[in-house]
Design a protein around this motif. Structure first.
Motif, PDB file in Angstrom:
ATOM      1  N   LEU A 163       0.812  -1.219   0.000  1.00 16.43           N
ATOM      2  CA  LEU A 163       0.000   0.000   0.000  1.00 16.43           C
ATOM      3  C   LEU A 163       0.844   1.266   0.000  1.00 16.43           C
ATOM      4  N   LYS A 164       2.033   1.187   0.561  1.00 18.67           N
ATOM      5  CA  LYS A 164       2.893   2.379   0.593  1.00 18.67           C
ATOM      6  C   LYS A 164       3.337   2.800  -0.807  1.00 18.67           C
ATOM      7  N   ASP A 165       3.214   1.903  -1.782  1.00 19.18           N
ATOM      8  CA  ASP A 165       3.670   2.182  -3.142  1.00 19.18           C
ATOM      9  C   ASP A 165       2.555   2.636  -4.084  1.00 19.18           C
ATOM     10  N   ILE A 166       1.324   2.743  -3.595  1.00 16.97           N
ATOM     11  CA  ILE A 166       0.242   3.131  -4.504  1.00 16.97           C
ATOM     12  C   ILE A 166       0.253   4.644  -4.717  1.00 16.97           C
ATOM     13  N   THR A 167      -0.324   5.051  -5.829  1.00 19.42           N
ATOM     14  CA  THR A 167      -0.374   6.472  -6.169  1.00 19.42           C
ATOM     15  C   THR A 167      -1.438   7.172  -5.331  1.00 19.42           C
ATOM     16  N   PRO A 168      -1.385   8.499  -5.256  1.00 18.81           N
ATOM     17  CA  PRO A 168      -2.445   9.219  -4.544  1.00 18.81           C
ATOM     18  C   PRO A 168      -3.832   8.923  -5.121  1.00 18.81           C
ATOM     19  N   GLU A 169      -3.919   8.782  -6.430  1.00 16.88           N
ATOM     20  CA  GLU A 169      -5.199   8.475  -7.064  1.00 16.88           C
ATOM     21  C   GLU A 169      -5.686   7.080  -6.643  1.00 16.88           C
ATOM     22  N   GLU A 170      -4.783   6.098  -6.630  1.00 18.51           N
ATOM     23  CA  GLU A 170      -5.149   4.755  -6.191  1.00 18.51           C
ATOM     24  C   GLU A 170      -5.544   4.755  -4.714  1.00 18.51           C
ATOM     25  N   SER A 171      -4.875   5.579  -3.928  1.00 17.53           N
ATOM     26  CA  SER A 171      -5.214   5.707  -2.515  1.00 17.53           C
ATOM     27  C   SER A 171      -6.651   6.207  -2.362  1.00 17.53           C
ATOM     28  N   GLU A 172      -7.020   7.177  -3.183  1.00 13.20           N
ATOM     29  CA  GLU A 172      -8.382   7.705  -3.146  1.00 13.20           C
ATOM     30  C   GLU A 172      -9.383   6.627  -3.551  1.00 13.20           C
ATOM     31  N   TRP A 173      -9.070   5.856  -4.590  1.00  9.13           N
ATOM     32  CA  TRP A 173      -9.967   4.782  -5.034  1.00  9.13           C
ATOM     33  C   TRP A 173     -10.149   3.746  -3.933  1.00  9.13           C
ATOM     34  N   LEU A 174      -9.045   3.386  -3.293  1.00  7.12           N
ATOM     35  CA  LEU A 174      -9.100   2.400  -2.210  1.00  7.12           C
ATOM     36  C   LEU A 174      -9.954   2.928  -1.068  1.00  7.12           C
ATOM     37  N   PHE A 175      -9.739   4.178  -0.697  1.00  9.11           N
ATOM     38  CA  PHE A 175     -10.522   4.791   0.375  1.00  9.11           C
ATOM     39  C   PHE A 175     -12.015   4.766   0.033  1.00  9.11           C
ATOM     40  N   MET A 176     -12.362   5.138  -1.193  1.00  3.57           N
ATOM     41  CA  MET A 176     -13.765   5.160  -1.602  1.00  3.57           C
ATOM     42  C   MET A 176     -14.361   3.761  -1.588  1.00  3.57           C
ATOM     43  N   ALA A 177     -13.625   2.779  -2.084  1.00  2.00           N
ATOM     44  CA  ALA A 177     -14.127   1.404  -2.103  1.00  2.00           C
ATOM     45  C   ALA A 177     -14.375   0.904  -0.684  1.00  2.00           C
ATOM     46  N   ILE A 178     -13.436   1.178   0.212  1.00  2.00           N
ATOM     47  CA  ILE A 178     -13.593   0.750   1.602  1.00  2.00           C
ATOM     48  C   ILE A 178     -14.750   1.491   2.261  1.00  2.00           C
ATOM     49  N   THR A 179     -14.893   2.760   1.979  1.00  2.00           N
ATOM     50  CA  THR A 179     -15.985   3.551   2.537  1.00  2.00           C
ATOM     51  C   THR A 179     -17.330   3.015   2.058  1.00  2.00           C
ATOM     52  N   TRP A 180     -17.436   2.711   0.774  1.00  2.00           N
ATOM     53  CA  TRP A 180     -18.699   2.173   0.251  1.00  2.00           C
ATOM     54  C   TRP A 180     -19.010   0.825   0.889  1.00  2.00           C
ATOM     55  N   LEU A 181     -17.996  -0.009   1.038  1.00  2.00           N
ATOM     56  CA  LEU A 181     -18.191  -1.307   1.668  1.00  2.00           C
ATOM     57  C   LEU A 181     -18.607  -1.132   3.129  1.00  2.00           C
ATOM     58  N   PHE A 182     -17.975  -0.220   3.828  1.00  2.00           N
ATOM     59  CA  PHE A 182     -18.324   0.063   5.218  1.00  2.00           C
ATOM     60  C   PHE A 182     -19.771   0.550   5.312  1.00  2.00           C
ATOM     61  N   ASP A 183     -20.151   1.483   4.443  1.00  2.00           N
ATOM     62  CA  ASP A 183     -21.522   1.988   4.444  1.00  2.00           C
ATOM     63  C   ASP A 183     -22.519   0.862   4.178  1.00  2.00           C
ATOM     64  N   TYR A 184     -22.186  -0.002   3.230  1.00  2.00           N
ATOM     65  CA  TYR A 184     -23.078  -1.109   2.909  1.00  2.00           C
ATOM     66  C   TYR A 184     -23.223  -2.053   4.098  1.00  2.00           C
ATOM     67  N   THR A 185     -22.125  -2.359   4.777  1.00  2.00           N
ATOM     68  CA  THR A 185     -22.212  -3.260   5.926  1.00  2.00           C
ATOM     69  C   THR A 185     -22.986  -2.627   7.077  1.00  2.00           C
ATOM     70  N   LEU A 186     -22.889  -1.314   7.243  1.00  2.00           N
ATOM     71  CA  LEU A 186     -23.708  -0.633   8.262  1.00  2.00           C
ATOM     72  C   LEU A 186     -25.191  -0.750   7.922  1.00  2.00           C
ATOM     73  N   LEU A 187     -25.503  -0.575   6.659  1.00  2.00           N
ATOM     74  CA  LEU A 187     -26.883  -0.696   6.222  1.00  2.00           C
ATOM     75  C   LEU A 187     -27.379  -2.124   6.447  1.00  2.00           C
ATOM     76  N   LEU A 188     -26.549  -3.108   6.131  1.00  2.00           N
ATOM     77  CA  LEU A 188     -26.889  -4.508   6.348  1.00  2.00           C
ATOM     78  C   LEU A 188     -27.089  -4.787   7.838  1.00  2.00           C
ATOM     79  N   TRP A 189     -26.172  -4.266   8.660  1.00  2.00           N
ATOM     80  CA  TRP A 189     -26.268  -4.424  10.117  1.00  2.00           C
ATOM     81  C   TRP A 189     -27.587  -3.829  10.624  1.00  2.00           C
ATOM     82  N   GLU A 190     -27.896  -2.638  10.184  1.00  2.00           N
ATOM     83  CA  GLU A 190     -29.119  -1.971  10.621  1.00  2.00           C
ATOM     84  C   GLU A 190     -30.338  -2.785  10.198  1.00  2.00           C
ATOM     85  N   PHE A 191     -30.344  -3.303   8.982  1.00  2.00           N
ATOM     86  CA  PHE A 191     -31.452  -4.112   8.493  1.00  2.00           C
ATOM     87  C   PHE A 191     -31.645  -5.353   9.368  1.00  2.00           C
TER      88      PHE A 191
END
Length: 109
Positions: A39-67
């Motif tokens: 991960l230390k070797d990824i570009t700033p753009e890839e870092s942003e993509w990774l952050f967004m993917a993890i955030t979306w997954l986190f949001d989805y799991t919260l929604l699943l948990w709430e359901f």
């Protein structure tokens, strides 16, 4: 331990509440899901993509948990908001969890 690649759901099944897995074992398992060392070797753009993917997954799991909590009629709350699993903090509304009306509210703030 486990070795090799595992998917995130398998990681969750192995780790569960974290009580039965040491920090070293957790890191080894996590390496099977995500190449942490690289991960230390990824570009700033890839870092942003990774952050967004993890955030979306986190949001989805919260929604699943709430359901599931609502389905089981066990709505655990903290100050009137659904409680995040393993946390004493509040549920934080996002566009994914609250839809278009929440997005409009964000834009008009």
């Amino acid at each position: 331990m486990h070795g090799g690649n595992i998917d995130l759901l398998e990681l969750a099944r192995v780790v569960k509440d974290g009580g039965s897995v040491s920090e070293e074992e957790f890191i080894e398992l996590m390496q099977g899901v995500l190449p942490i060392d690289s991960l230390k070797d990824i570009t700033p753009e890839e870092s942003e993509w990774l952050f967004m993917a993890i955030t979306w997954l986190f949001d989805y799991t919260l929604l699943l948990w709430e359901f599931h909590r609502t389905e089981l009629n066990k709505g655990t709350t903290y100050l009137g908001h659904p409680r995040i699993p393993g946390s004493s903090g509040p549920f934080i509304d996002t566009m994914l969890t609250r839809g278009k009306s929440y997005a409009r509210k964000l834009v008009t703030v």
